[in-house]
Design an enzyme around this catalytic site. Structure first.
Site, PDB file in Angstrom:
ATOM      1  N   GLY A  88     -23.514 -36.098  21.651  1.00 35.83           N
ATOM      2  CA  GLY A  88     -23.871 -35.624  20.319  1.00 35.83           C
ATOM      3  C   GLY A  88     -23.705 -34.116  20.171  1.00 35.83           C
ATOM      4  O   GLY A  88     -23.825 -33.587  19.089  1.00 35.83           O
ATOM      5  N   CYS A  89     -23.430 -33.385  21.265  1.00 37.36           N
ATOM      6  CA  CYS A  89     -23.194 -31.943  21.167  1.00 37.36           C
ATOM      7  C   CYS A  89     -21.733 -31.710  20.825  1.00 37.36           C
ATOM      8  O   CYS A  89     -20.843 -32.296  21.436  1.00 37.36           O
ATOM      9  CB  CYS A  89     -23.503 -31.243  22.485  1.00 37.36           C
ATOM     10  SG  CYS A  89     -25.229 -30.842  22.673  1.00 37.36           S
ATOM     11  N   VAL A  90     -21.507 -30.868  19.860  1.00 39.10           N
ATOM     12  CA  VAL A  90     -20.131 -30.565  19.421  1.00 39.10           C
ATOM     13  C   VAL A  90     -19.523 -29.531  20.346  1.00 39.10           C
ATOM     14  O   VAL A  90     -20.135 -28.611  20.767  1.00 39.10           O
ATOM     15  CB  VAL A  90     -20.126 -30.051  17.972  1.00 39.10           C
ATOM     16  CG1 VAL A  90     -18.722 -29.753  17.522  1.00 39.10           C
ATOM     17  CG2 VAL A  90     -20.779 -31.056  17.071  1.00 39.10           C
TER      18      VAL A  90
END
Length: 111
Positions: free
Chosen positions: A109-111
């Site tokens: 979920g981390c870009v």
């Protein structure tokens, strides 16, 4: 893939600087990565880094920021289990930056 040299050892990192091999992690690696980003690790940083390493060992996944914030609040208290506190420690993103220093993969979920 790139490498970093910590304590005379060449360690493989990905294009974002995360360790390729989790077993290569040592506290010196965390210190090196933090210094490279202009940070000095305090006792508060180490609380979060050690928490993340324990969490990963138990669940085999790096927690997303929301989960991290909640879990830290349960273990270390409300004053530390909030986004403001965590972003003060890890301005590039508590999940992303703290996991990097802890030698863990980038959280989902981390870009």
């Amino acid at each position: 893939m790139g490498t970093i040299n910590v304590g005379g050892k060449e360690l493989e990192v990905d294009e974002e600087g995360y360790l390729s091999n989790l077993a290569d992690w040592t506290p010196e690696v965390a210190e090196y990565m933090a210094k490279d980003e202009g940070q000095d690790l305090t006792e508060n940083h180490w609380e979060v880094i050690n928490f993340l390493r324990e969490y990963y060992e138990e669940y085999q996944i790096a927690p997303a920021v929301r989960v991290l914030t909640k879990a830290i609040g349960k273990k270390l208290g409300k004053e530390k289990g909030n986004s403001k506190y965590l972003y003060e420690l890890f301005p590039y993103g508590p999940g992303k930056q703290a996991c990097k220093y802890a030698g863990l993969p980038k959280p989902t979920g981390c870009v």
